[in-house]
Design a protein around this motif. Structure first.
Motif, PDB file in Angstrom:
ATOM      1  N   THR A   1       6.247   9.571  -3.040  1.00 29.17           N
ATOM      2  CA  THR A   1       7.017   8.380  -3.381  1.00 29.17           C
ATOM      3  C   THR A   1       6.663   7.227  -2.465  1.00 29.17           C
ATOM      4  OG1 THR A   1       8.832   9.723  -4.218  1.00 29.17           O
ATOM      5  CG2 THR A   1       9.340   7.445  -3.627  1.00 29.17           C
ATOM      6  N   TRP A   2       6.598   7.479  -1.167  1.00 29.72           N
ATOM      7  CA  TRP A   2       6.270   6.415  -0.214  1.00 29.72           C
ATOM      8  C   TRP A   2       4.887   5.843  -0.484  1.00 29.72           C
ATOM      9  CZ3 TRP A   2       9.248   3.672   2.822  1.00 29.72           C
ATOM     10  CH2 TRP A   2      10.481   4.172   3.191  1.00 29.72           C
ATOM     11  N   VAL A   3       3.932   6.695  -0.746  1.00 27.37           N
ATOM     12  CA  VAL A   3       2.570   6.213  -0.943  1.00 27.37           C
ATOM     13  C   VAL A   3       2.417   5.503  -2.285  1.00 27.37           C
ATOM     14  CG1 VAL A   3       0.177   6.961  -1.285  1.00 27.37           C
ATOM     15  CG2 VAL A   3       1.504   7.864   0.610  1.00 27.37           C
ATOM     16  N   LEU A   4       2.881   6.120  -3.362  1.00 27.85           N
ATOM     17  CA  LEU A   4       2.613   5.588  -4.697  1.00 27.85           C
ATOM     18  C   LEU A   4       3.554   4.462  -5.115  1.00 27.85           C
ATOM     19  CD1 LEU A   4       1.733   8.843  -6.633  1.00 27.85           C
ATOM     20  CD2 LEU A   4       0.196   7.145  -5.663  1.00 27.85           C
ATOM     21  N   LEU A   5       4.805   4.498  -4.670  1.00 24.88           N
ATOM     22  CA  LEU A   5       5.748   3.464  -5.105  1.00 24.88           C
ATOM     23  C   LEU A   5       5.887   2.314  -4.117  1.00 24.88           C
ATOM     24  CD1 LEU A   5       8.616   5.567  -6.696  1.00 24.88           C
ATOM     25  CD2 LEU A   5       6.721   4.412  -7.810  1.00 24.88           C
ATOM     26  N   LEU A   6       5.575   2.553  -2.840  1.00 23.53           N
ATOM     27  CA  LEU A   6       5.722   1.499  -1.852  1.00 23.53           C
ATOM     28  C   LEU A   6       4.389   1.099  -1.226  1.00 23.53           C
ATOM     29  CD1 LEU A   6       8.953   2.836  -0.128  1.00 23.53           C
ATOM     30  CD2 LEU A   6       8.765   1.041  -1.837  1.00 23.53           C
ATOM     31  N   GLY A   7       3.595   2.070  -0.844  1.00 21.52           N
ATOM     32  CA  GLY A   7       2.344   1.774  -0.158  1.00 21.52           C
ATOM     33  C   GLY A   7       1.312   1.097  -1.038  1.00 21.52           C
ATOM     34  N   LEU A   8       1.047   1.654  -2.184  1.00 25.83           N
ATOM     35  CA  LEU A   8       0.025   1.112  -3.076  1.00 25.83           C
ATOM     36  C   LEU A   8       0.365  -0.297  -3.560  1.00 25.83           C
ATOM     37  CD1 LEU A   8      -2.672   1.690  -4.435  1.00 25.83           C
ATOM     38  CD2 LEU A   8      -1.413   2.703  -6.328  1.00 25.83           C
ATOM     39  N   PRO A   9       1.584  -0.575  -4.033  1.00 25.23           N
ATOM     40  CA  PRO A   9       1.893  -1.953  -4.413  1.00 25.23           C
ATOM     41  C   PRO A   9       1.822  -2.918  -3.218  1.00 25.23           C
ATOM     42  CG  PRO A   9       3.467  -0.480  -5.412  1.00 25.23           C
ATOM     43  CD  PRO A   9       2.661   0.337  -4.456  1.00 25.23           C
ATOM     44  N   GLY A  10       2.178  -2.443  -2.031  1.00 22.36           N
ATOM     45  CA  GLY A  10       2.072  -3.286  -0.851  1.00 22.36           C
ATOM     46  C   GLY A  10       0.639  -3.658  -0.539  1.00 22.36           C
ATOM     47  N   VAL A  11      -0.256  -2.690  -0.613  1.00 21.35           N
ATOM     48  CA  VAL A  11      -1.675  -2.957  -0.367  1.00 21.35           C
ATOM     49  C   VAL A  11      -2.235  -3.888  -1.444  1.00 21.35           C
ATOM     50  CG1 VAL A  11      -3.964  -1.874  -0.342  1.00 21.35           C
ATOM     51  CG2 VAL A  11      -2.083  -0.847   0.923  1.00 21.35           C
ATOM     52  N   LEU A  12      -1.856  -3.675  -2.687  1.00 20.32           N
ATOM     53  CA  LEU A  12      -2.331  -4.547  -3.760  1.00 20.32           C
ATOM     54  C   LEU A  12      -1.825  -5.973  -3.594  1.00 20.32           C
ATOM     55  CD1 LEU A  12      -2.036  -2.169  -6.850  1.00 20.32           C
ATOM     56  CD2 LEU A  12      -4.100  -2.872  -5.629  1.00 20.32           C
ATOM     57  N   ALA A  13      -0.571  -6.139  -3.180  1.00 18.71           N
ATOM     58  CA  ALA A  13      -0.035  -7.477  -2.933  1.00 18.71           C
ATOM     59  C   ALA A  13      -0.757  -8.147  -1.766  1.00 18.71           C
ATOM     60  CB  ALA A  13       1.472  -7.403  -2.663  1.00 18.71           C
ATOM     61  N   LEU A  14      -1.055  -7.378  -0.733  1.00 21.42           N
ATOM     62  CA  LEU A  14      -1.794  -7.918   0.409  1.00 21.42           C
ATOM     63  C   LEU A  14      -3.190  -8.378  -0.007  1.00 21.42           C
ATOM     64  CD1 LEU A  14      -1.952  -8.319   3.540  1.00 21.42           C
ATOM     65  CD2 LEU A  14      -2.955  -6.033   3.601  1.00 21.42           C
ATOM     66  N   LEU A  15      -3.875  -7.557  -0.781  1.00 26.69           N
ATOM     67  CA  LEU A  15      -5.209  -7.929  -1.247  1.00 26.69           C
ATOM     68  C   LEU A  15      -5.171  -9.149  -2.158  1.00 26.69           C
ATOM     69  CD1 LEU A  15      -6.780  -4.421  -1.954  1.00 26.69           C
ATOM     70  CD2 LEU A  15      -7.284  -5.972  -0.073  1.00 26.69           C
ATOM     71  N   LEU A  16      -4.158  -9.247  -2.982  1.00 29.35           N
ATOM     72  CA  LEU A  16      -4.008 -10.418  -3.838  1.00 29.35           C
ATOM     73  C   LEU A  16      -3.761 -11.666  -2.996  1.00 29.35           C
ATOM     74  CD1 LEU A  16      -3.844 -11.548  -6.709  1.00 29.35           C
ATOM     75  CD2 LEU A  16      -1.391 -11.069  -6.654  1.00 29.35           C
ATOM     76  N   GLY A  17      -2.941 -11.543  -1.959  1.00 28.39           N
ATOM     77  CA  GLY A  17      -2.691 -12.674  -1.059  1.00 28.39           C
ATOM     78  C   GLY A  17      -3.949 -13.111  -0.332  1.00 28.39           C
TER      79      GLY A  17
END
Length: 70
Positions: A39-55
């Motif tokens: 849950t931590w990796v797929l629901l929080l970590g992955l979207p966080g990394v994707l948002a960072l890369l988009l930024g």
């Protein structure tokens, strides 16, 4: 063609078991369950990394735009 299919199938199998092993080790390391680590990796970590890369990409776009105006 059959060899390529077998190679792709083997790659997917190895990648799946590597990811499962990684999640089990992460759960053991954090003293949590596999489901919690997943849950931590797929629901929080992955979207966080994707948002960072988009930024980062948007920031690069603005910098490139400024350099082109000069």
């Amino acid at each position: 063609m059959n060899t390529l299919y077998q190679l792709a199938e083997r790659f997917v199998e190895v990648a799946f078991w590597y990811c499962c092993d990684f999640m089990v080790n992460l759960a053991n390391l954090t003293h949590s369950s596999y489901d919690e680590a997943n849950t931590w990796v797929l629901l929080l970590g992955l979207p966080g990394v994707l948002a960072l890369l988009l930024g980062v990409r948007v920031g690069q776009w603005f910098q490139l735009r400024q350099l082109r105006r000069r």
